[in-house]
Design a protein around this motif. Structure first.
Motif, PDB file in Angstrom:
ATOM      1  N   TRP A   1      23.999 -22.849 -21.492  1.00 20.58           N
ATOM      2  CA  TRP A   1      22.725 -22.331 -20.986  1.00 20.58           C
ATOM      3  C   TRP A   1      21.705 -23.443 -20.748  1.00 20.58           C
ATOM      4  CZ3 TRP A   1      21.189 -18.441 -18.406  1.00 20.58           C
ATOM      5  CH2 TRP A   1      19.901 -17.904 -18.483  1.00 20.58           C
ATOM      6  N   ARG A   2      22.095 -24.680 -21.013  1.00 22.42           N
ATOM      7  CA  ARG A   2      21.172 -25.799 -20.819  1.00 22.42           C
ATOM      8  C   ARG A   2      21.072 -26.170 -19.338  1.00 22.42           C
ATOM      9  NH1 ARG A   2      23.618 -29.628 -25.649  1.00 22.42           N
ATOM     10  NH2 ARG A   2      23.011 -28.251 -27.408  1.00 22.42           N
ATOM     11  N   ASN A   3      19.855 -26.439 -18.899  1.00 18.43           N
ATOM     12  CA  ASN A   3      19.666 -26.950 -17.547  1.00 18.43           C
ATOM     13  C   ASN A   3      20.108 -28.407 -17.486  1.00 18.43           C
ATOM     14  OD1 ASN A   3      16.838 -27.170 -19.083  1.00 18.43           O
ATOM     15  ND2 ASN A   3      16.987 -28.899 -17.652  1.00 18.43           N
ATOM     16  N   GLN A   4      20.245 -28.916 -16.264  1.00 16.78           N
ATOM     17  CA  GLN A   4      20.583 -30.321 -16.062  1.00 16.78           C
ATOM     18  C   GLN A   4      19.296 -31.141 -15.993  1.00 16.78           C
ATOM     19  OE1 GLN A   4      23.825 -30.876 -16.300  1.00 16.78           O
ATOM     20  NE2 GLN A   4      24.115 -28.652 -16.352  1.00 16.78           N
ATOM     21  N   ALA A   5      19.335 -32.353 -16.520  1.00 13.25           N
ATOM     22  CA  ALA A   5      18.131 -33.176 -16.548  1.00 13.25           C
ATOM     23  C   ALA A   5      18.465 -34.637 -16.296  1.00 13.25           C
ATOM     24  CB  ALA A   5      17.407 -33.022 -17.885  1.00 13.25           C
TER      25      ALA A   5
END
Length: 323
Positions: free
Chosen positions: A168-172
């Motif tokens: 569920w983590r966005n990309q950064a």
């Protein structure tokens, strides 16, 4: 197509939404949605459920012959919905009033001016661009900084700090962790690395919203790129603009738009088909009860809802700050 806004203010609100890149895109694509059905639902601090794209349970999988399979006593939870708190907002031409989010104003001879609607949309746009959902004791909506965090956080009720929720983590992309701040000569190469994390076949971000400093770097990179490469594949300075009033620049076929409400050192890579602005039906830019010491109570404009996402893992943030 019938507008979702109140009929007498539909034209005004549509025009106001179209002055902000993400609101304009969501409105155009039909991703501004009404939710909730009656006022009593607001009294219990409701949550907006959003079906999500989620990972498989690690306790199941393929095997051959006699093979040890995982049967842990702490099975992996399969999450099917994110939950977003309903955030309430009020706006008025007159300052210093107390607002009750649960009482509607009885009809009177007062009318809300267009300026109240303009102020409300400006506040929502600002918080979408800048709010991480924790401001004003958690009353502010969950904006892009909450959705696209530079480090794991709790978003949509799901703790992204947990390894089991890494899906569920966005990309950064953080400049300070990758050699320092990008320049006009290096920004496109850095964007390429972030974009690769966000592409799944034909599915990729369709909108990049950038703050002042990053957008200026991107514009400056156009001259560098077109000087060094006769036919620059990453850039299209004549891309057809799909959002009225915005300059049509693009990067690898993705519209790049400036938004003054976004952190100057950031750009958000958004796959907007997974993003929705959900508005409670009974708080869809309507009059709200107010309390004042004036003989005649003025009306205030109310709104309730939140920015939701069903695919946070398909969103990205480019952070060019080095502090």
């Amino acid at each position: 197509m019938k507008s979702i806004f109140p009929e007498d203010k539909a034209e005004l609100l549509t025009a106001l939404f179209n002055t902000h890149p993400l609101l304009a895109r969501l409105l155009k694509s039909g991703n501004v949605k009404l939710t909730g059905s009656s006022m009593p639902e607001l009294a219990g601090d409701p949550w907006i459920p959003e079906p999500i794209m989620f990972a498989e349970n690690d306790n199941g999988g393929s095997y051959s012959g006699y093979e040890l399979k995982s049967t842990t006593t702490d099975p992996v939870e399969v999450i099917s919905n994110a939950h977003y708190a309903v955030k309430q907002y009020a706006a008025s031409n007159i300052a210093a009033h107390s607002y009750s989010g649960y009482d509607m104003l009885p009809p009177d001879d007062g009318e809300l001016t267009d300026e109240a609607y303009r102020l409300m949309v400006e506040i929502l746009a600002m918080h979408i661009g800048r709010s991480d959902g924790t401001g004003n004791d958690g009353k502010d909506l969950d904006g892009l900084p909450a959705m696209c965090s530079t480090k794991p956080n709790v978003y949509g009720g799901i703790n992204r700090l947990r390894a089991s929720n890494a899906f569920w983590r966005n990309q950064a992309w953080r400049a300070r962790e990758n050699g320092g701040a990008a320049t006009k000569e290096t920004i496109l190469a850095q964007w390429d690395k972030l974009l690769l994390k966000l592409i799944r076949g034909e599915d990729k971000p369709d909108l990049i919203i950038a703050g002042l400093k990053v957008y200026s770097l991107f514009e400056d990179s156009l001259l560098v790129e077109t000087r060094s490469v006769p036919e620059a594949p990453r850039l299209d300075i004549n891309a057809p603009g799909s959002l009225a009033g915005f300059k049509p620049l693009s990067y690898r076929g993705i519209e790049v738009l400036f938004d003054n409400n976004v952190d100057p050192d950031r750009a958000y890579f958004l796959n907007t088909k997974y993003i929705k602005l959900r508005i409670f039906r009974d708080r869809n830019f309507v009059a709200l009860n107010t309390t004042s010491r004036e003989p005649r109570r003025p009306q205030a404009l109310s709104w309730a809802g939140n920015l939701t996402c069903s695919g946070a893992q398909y969103q990205g943030v480019f952070d060019n700050s080095v502090d």
